[in-house]
Design a protein around this motif. Sequence first.
Motif, mmCIF file in Angstrom:
data_model
loop_
_atom_site.group_PDB
_atom_site.id
_atom_site.type_symbol
_atom_site.label_atom_id
_atom_site.label_comp_id
_atom_site.label_asym_id
_atom_site.label_seq_id
_atom_site.Cartn_x
_atom_site.Cartn_y
_atom_site.Cartn_z
ATOM 1 N N ARG A 67 7.922 11.147 3.631
ATOM 2 C CA ARG A 67 6.783 10.377 4.102
ATOM 3 C C ARG A 67 7.300 9.290 5.056
ATOM 4 N NH1 ARG A 67 1.535 9.690 2.204
ATOM 5 N NH2 ARG A 67 1.874 11.904 1.680
ATOM 6 N N ALA A 69 6.151 6.075 7.286
ATOM 7 C CA ALA A 69 5.081 5.075 7.342
ATOM 8 C C ALA A 69 5.307 4.194 8.556
ATOM 9 C CB ALA A 69 5.063 4.238 6.074
ATOM 10 N N THR A 71 4.992 1.225 11.129
ATOM 11 C CA THR A 71 4.528 -0.159 11.136
ATOM 12 C C THR A 71 4.192 -0.618 12.554
ATOM 13 O OG1 THR A 71 6.835 -0.904 11.188
ATOM 14 C CG2 THR A 71 5.763 -0.799 9.047
ATOM 15 N N TRP A 96 1.899 9.907 -3.596
ATOM 16 C CA TRP A 96 2.315 8.994 -2.525
ATOM 17 C C TRP A 96 1.293 7.878 -2.374
ATOM 18 C CZ3 TRP A 96 6.921 9.388 -0.148
ATOM 19 C CH2 TRP A 96 7.532 10.653 0.007
ATOM 20 N N THR A 98 0.964 3.898 0.133
ATOM 21 C CA THR A 98 1.605 2.841 0.909
ATOM 22 C C THR A 98 0.971 1.507 0.552
ATOM 23 O OG1 THR A 98 0.100 3.188 2.769
ATOM 24 C CG2 THR A 98 2.202 4.368 2.831
ATOM 25 N N THR A 128 5.570 -2.715 5.551
ATOM 26 C CA THR A 128 4.871 -1.920 4.544
ATOM 27 C C THR A 128 5.880 -1.372 3.552
ATOM 28 O OG1 THR A 128 3.146 -0.237 4.279
ATOM 29 C CG2 THR A 128 5.018 0.338 5.690
ATOM 30 N N VAL A 130 6.533 2.167 1.065
ATOM 31 C CA VAL A 130 6.158 3.532 0.701
ATOM 32 C C VAL A 130 6.499 3.729 -0.771
ATOM 33 C CG1 VAL A 130 6.473 5.981 1.174
ATOM 34 C CG2 VAL A 130 6.681 4.334 3.023
#
Length: 250
Positions: A67, A69, A71, A96, A98, A128, A130
């Motif tokens: 995954r 993520a 930003t 999953w 966030t 963030t 995960v």
Amino acid sequence: MRLATFNILHGRSTADDVVDVDRFARAVADLDADVLALQEVDRNQRRSGRADLARVAAEAMGAVDVRFAPTLDRWGASGRSQYGVALLSRFPVLEWRTLPLPRRPWWRPLPRGAGGRRLRWGWDEPRTAVVAVVATPQGRLTVVATHLSFLDGWGEHQLERLARGLEGAPRPLVLLGDLNLRSETPAIVTGWSPLVVARSYPVAHPMLQIDHVLADGEVRPLAPGRAVDTGLSDHRALVVDVELDGPGGA
């Protein structure tokens, strides 16, 4: 199983200032991690050859779940360019999510020649986390990957918010990432146990530990964790072999 965290500096080596995607893939493969957290990960950025570095890393380590993520997320002539954090696992991920982290305004330094000004009021880079519930051979393990702010005091605030946001997450839990916090500070803020005590920054002659692996619950290191010079980045990777001892490992 082996856990690792690595701030990859978008795959660039400070030795030659070059991003070589094949070299990056070899570095990831050599870590031989079962679960890997990456920070400063590019997708479709010119500086890293338009590569999807999370996907490159997943293929190199044999991850079955990944995954990314972002930003930072921008559109341009070459499409969508992103930057962020990633979590990769050789074991299936059952869940999953966030968790965005709070931002802070600050006076940002400007490049030379920017109209005579040296500072501009703006927001800190978005951050963030995960979160994955991983089905390891020893049981379920919640793994969290993040990259916290370098602004004085703000990383601690983000870590406090993250710990509160994870209160309901299944245990055991492991947090991995570049926390931009020194030595024992993350353990003091969270009350969690450090699994690696090793200086990780800067890469050539590390003076500080700002990358961390912390555990809440029955996670036991099988040997002292270590900082690894991969030949890339301005950080060393942290690696530790662990086993689950409690209900999660039943």
